[in-house]
Scaffold this active site. Structure first.
Site, short mmCIF file in Angstrom:
data_model
loop_
_atom_site.label_atom_id
_atom_site.label_comp_id
_atom_site.label_asym_id
_atom_site.label_seq_id
_atom_site.Cartn_x
_atom_site.Cartn_y
_atom_site.Cartn_z
N TRP A 128 -2.71 -2.68 -1.62
CA TRP A 128 -2.44 -4.11 -1.76
C TRP A 128 -3.32 -4.78 -0.70
CZ3 TRP A 128 -0.48 -8.19 1.18
CH2 TRP A 128 -0.11 -9.33 0.44
N ARG A 134 3.89 -0.36 -4.78
CA ARG A 134 3.60 -0.86 -3.43
C ARG A 134 2.26 -1.60 -3.35
NH1 ARG A 134 6.83 1.39 0.32
NH2 ARG A 134 5.35 0.77 1.90
N LYS A 153 5.88 -4.41 -4.06
CA LYS A 153 7.33 -4.37 -3.92
C LYS A 153 7.80 -4.38 -2.48
CE LYS A 153 11.34 -2.95 -6.17
NZ LYS A 153 11.64 -4.33 -6.59
N GLU A 190 7.26 -15.04 -11.30
CA GLU A 190 6.57 -13.88 -10.75
C GLU A 190 6.06 -12.91 -11.82
OE1 GLU A 190 8.80 -11.16 -8.25
OE2 GLU A 190 10.62 -11.53 -9.37
N CYS A 208 0.85 -1.19 0.00
CA CYS A 208 0.00 0.00 0.00
C CYS A 208 0.89 1.24 0.00
CB CYS A 208 -0.94 0.09 1.19
SG CYS A 208 -2.09 -1.25 1.33
N GLU A 221 16.97 -17.85 -8.58
CA GLU A 221 16.56 -16.48 -8.91
C GLU A 221 15.95 -16.42 -10.32
OE1 GLU A 221 15.95 -13.89 -7.44
OE2 GLU A 221 16.13 -12.26 -8.88
N ASN A 232 -1.63 2.17 5.61
CA ASN A 232 -0.79 1.09 5.06
C ASN A 232 -0.39 0.22 6.25
OD1 ASN A 232 1.27 -0.50 3.99
ND2 ASN A 232 2.77 1.14 4.05
N GLY A 233 -0.84 -1.03 6.26
CA GLY A 233 -0.49 -1.92 7.37
C GLY A 233 -1.67 -2.81 7.72
N LYS A 258 12.20 -15.16 -11.06
CA LYS A 258 11.91 -14.06 -12.00
C LYS A 258 10.84 -14.48 -13.00
CE LYS A 258 13.10 -11.35 -10.50
NZ LYS A 258 13.87 -11.08 -9.33
N HIS A 308 17.32 -36.70 -8.34
CA HIS A 308 16.63 -37.15 -7.12
C HIS A 308 15.14 -36.81 -7.18
CE1 HIS A 308 20.42 -38.27 -5.31
NE2 HIS A 308 20.91 -37.12 -5.76
C1 F6R Z 1 11.35 -10.71 -6.34
C2 F6R Z 1 11.25 -9.71 -5.30
C3 F6R Z 1 10.96 -10.17 -3.93
C4 F6R Z 1 11.81 -9.38 -2.92
C5 F6R Z 1 11.39 -9.73 -1.49
C6 F6R Z 1 12.27 -9.06 -0.47
O1 F6R Z 1 11.67 -10.14 -7.57
O2 F6R Z 1 11.38 -8.54 -5.54
O3 F6R Z 1 11.14 -11.53 -3.79
O4 F6R Z 1 13.15 -9.70 -3.14
O5 F6R Z 1 10.07 -9.35 -1.30
O6 F6R Z 1 12.20 -7.67 -0.59
P1 F6R Z 1 13.30 -6.74 0.04
O7 F6R Z 1 14.57 -7.01 -0.66
O8 F6R Z 1 12.79 -5.35 -0.20
O9 F6R Z 1 13.39 -7.08 1.50
#
Ligand code: F6R
Length: 614
Positions: A74, A27, A609, A494, A2, A487, A100-101, A491, A510
């Protein structure tokens, strides 16, 4: 999660709030809303969907007013629909709030308020909070600021809130616990926001509220902060912001994600600039220099993080153990905080977080601190909660990362952690001066090698077109490149919603090997340094089961090139630096596949994010 924005001053609030919300959409983008005060009444528009939808909806209200608040959501409590969108009115219609929360005890408060005659139109915890504030204001006969304070002392949870009272139209009351809140200070005007991006073109001066602080933002008055718990006065710490407007705009790229992928050569260089002094054979990092003893005497390093940052932590585990011979454990912050971990004052905890606001990582830090560990933060957002909560730290200098999928944060986190490991290796004598010097010199070549890796973009686009309709993908890597495989898979899933799994290449037999058939693309990291021959055997195993092989190889590779369906080359480097290069094609592959599938790469569904809820 949010985003909140507020404005009070001499300009029209509407465009400032709308633009601010657009910048904060990373956000959360389930719904958006705005409330403006035109001098007589509050005009409110809110809707499910994005800020663009809100702009349409807001055509039905007066857009007048020099004071207003806005929200991009969000969803936590209540599905994303118009009614659950913020802002929320109190029952009298006098108060309006953005939040936000999460208010964890909202149900018991709601029951009590219902007994007292309150009614609720939404399913949100936020509507409960604004009515609690109203109830306190009425029954205790206090002003808005005091009512907010009393109410917040009754709630359990996390919040960054802004509350407006139409009977007191020269002020907005804000408060923070667990979610970020910044106040931008202009000439006779104030901006309120979850981060500084909504007001950066108006002012460079900002105050970041600490947890359990509140402020009455009043026109013509200086900001006064108070502690929510005991009403003690707190003194605002005005920061001068370094961010600029260009950094938060797309700059000609179609998406923030692509821009951020391309920014990596610059971001990596900015991250080591002034720290890596190759000619002098030195690494200078204040956060480590001042706390060297803590690291030198540590029994072990515990790394906590979530998501992509956790993957950077896994790469760091290899580097620390390999170079500095310090035992390392890497933990998901969410597991660490709830499993009664054994921590002593001989432990160093490194918390990695792009946003610096991730709730689980923050809670893990607090737990480790309580148990006496030394906490070192690796964050990108300056002044963020994790940066402030850590004993010391080192910022990545990636610049604002706006695309929800993390890209340049990952490579700059690895850069900082490599510098840290190298410094410790040198201090511990596990590395000779010659090795150290060679390493520093090679690290300095990484930005140009990343640029070289980016040149494969046209080829990657062609390969993406071949695999864009896949429903499952495997990612394999060994050693330093096992976390890169994880990773790569994250990517892809997501942003393109294709199911993808990352595995250490040797683990394939395995279990996952059962999945391989002629429909299964397998992305294999097969660089020359790092168990090359073993990975070649793994590739043979995939090939004999007719899997499609897309390999990331070192320039000039012949063996894998012969076996694979497609190869993407990256320049040669030291084994421990390969993740900085091999991750680039995987980022680009995910990006192109997602774009070709018509996905919103910058704002993938259900994500946000900055994960400020656990
Ligand atoms: C994936 C992504 C998330 C963040 C995770 C941690 O692309 O962005 O998996 O890496 O939410 O976020 P931070 O680094 O802000 O603690």
């Amino acid at each position: 999660m949010c985003g909140i924005v507020g404005y009070i001053g001499h300009r029209d609030a509407f465009p400032i709030i709308i633009k601010g919300l657009q910048r904060l959409e990373y956000r959360g983008y389930d719904s958006a809303g705005i409330a403006l005060f035109d001098g007589t009444s509050i005009n409110l528009a809110k809707t499910k969907g994005k800020v663009e939808d809100l702009k349409n909806k807001a055509k039905n209200i007066s857009q007048e007013g020099k004071i207003g608040i806005g929200h991009t959501r969000w969803a936590t409590h209540g599905i994303p629909n118009d009614v659950n969108s913020h802002p929320h009115y109190s029952n009298s219609g006098d108060l309006v709030i953005i939040h936000n929360g999460i208010i964890e005890n909202y149900e018991s408060i709601k029951k009590e308020l219902i007994k007292r005659g309150y009614t609720f139109t939404s399913d949100t915890d936020t509507e409960v909070l604004v009515n609690l504030i109203e109830e306190v204001k009425k029954t205790e006969d206090v002003k808005l600021g005091q009512a907010v304070q009393i109410a917040l002392n009754q709630v359990v949870g996390a919040y960054a809130i802004a509350v407006f009272d139409r009977n007191k139209p020269d002020e907005i009351v804000v408060a923070k616990l667990g979610s970020p809140l910044a106040i931008g200070i202009g000439e006779n005007e104030f901006f309120i926001a979850s981060d500084a991006s909504p007001f950066i073109e108006f002012t460079n001066n900002a105050v970041y509220l600490e947890d359990e602080e509140m402020a009455i933002v009043r026109l013509g008055k200086e900001i006064k902060l108070r502690k929510i718990k005991n009403d003690a006065v707190a003194y605002p710490r005005i920061m001068e912001l370094q961010m600029n407007l260009e950094e938060i705009e797309k700059g000609g790229y179609d998406h923030f994600m692509l821009k951020e992928i391309y920014e990596q050569p610059r971001a990596i260089k900015d991250t080591y600039r002034g720290r890596l002094l190759a000619e002098q054979g030195l690494i200078r990092m204040a956060g480590i220099d001042q706390n060297l003893e803590k690291f030198m005497n540590a029994n072990r390093i515990i790394i906590v993080a979530c998501g992509t940052s956790w993957h950077a932590g896994l790469v760091a585990e290899y580097i620390f153990e390999d170079l500095a011979r310090i035992p390392v454990e890497v933990e998901y912050a969410s597991e660490f905080r709830y499993r009664n971990p054994v921590i002593t004052d001989k432990d160093v905890l490194i918390a990695i977080s792009q946003s610096g606001e991730t709730a689980d990582t923050l809670a893990a830090i607090k737990l480790a601190k309580e148990k006496g560990a030394f906490v070192f933060g690796v964050c990108n957002v300056v002044g963020s909660s994790i940066a402030r909560e850590s004993h010391a730290g080192a910022y990545t200098h990636a610049g604002p990362e706006i695309g929800v999928a993390s890209t340049k944060a990952f490579t700059t986190q690895i850069t900082v952690l490599t510098l840290l490991a190298l410094k410790l290796a040198k201090e511990k004598g596990t590395f000779s001066q010659t090795q150290f010097h060679e390493f520093l010199t090679e690290l300095e070549t990484i930005p140009s090698k990343v640029e070289k890796a980016l040149e494969s973009n046209p080829l990657i686009e062609i390969i993406s077109d071949v695999y864009k309709e896949s429903t499952n993908c495997l990612y394999l890597g060994r050693g330093y490149n096992f976390p890169v495989a994880l990773e790569g898979a994250l990517k892809l899933k997501e942003i393109s919603y294709i199911h993808a799994e990352g595995y250490p290449a040797a683990e394939m037999k395995h279990g996952p090997i059962a999945l391989i058939d002629d429909q299964m693309p397998v992305f294999v990291i097969a660089t020359k340094k790092g168990h090359y021959e073993k990975v070649v055997s793994n590739i043979q195993e995939i090939k004999s089961r007719k899997g499609k092989i897309i390999a990331i190889v070192t320039e000039g590779d012949e063996q894998v090139t012969e076996l694979a369906d497609h190869v993407i080359e990256v320049p040669e480097t030291l084994e421990s630096l390969t993740p900085l290069l091999t991750t680039i094609p995987l980022q680009l592959l995910s990006y192109h596949i997602a774009v070709m599938r018509g996905c919103n790469v910058d704002q993938p569904r259900n994500l946000a994010k900055s994960v400020t809820v656990e």
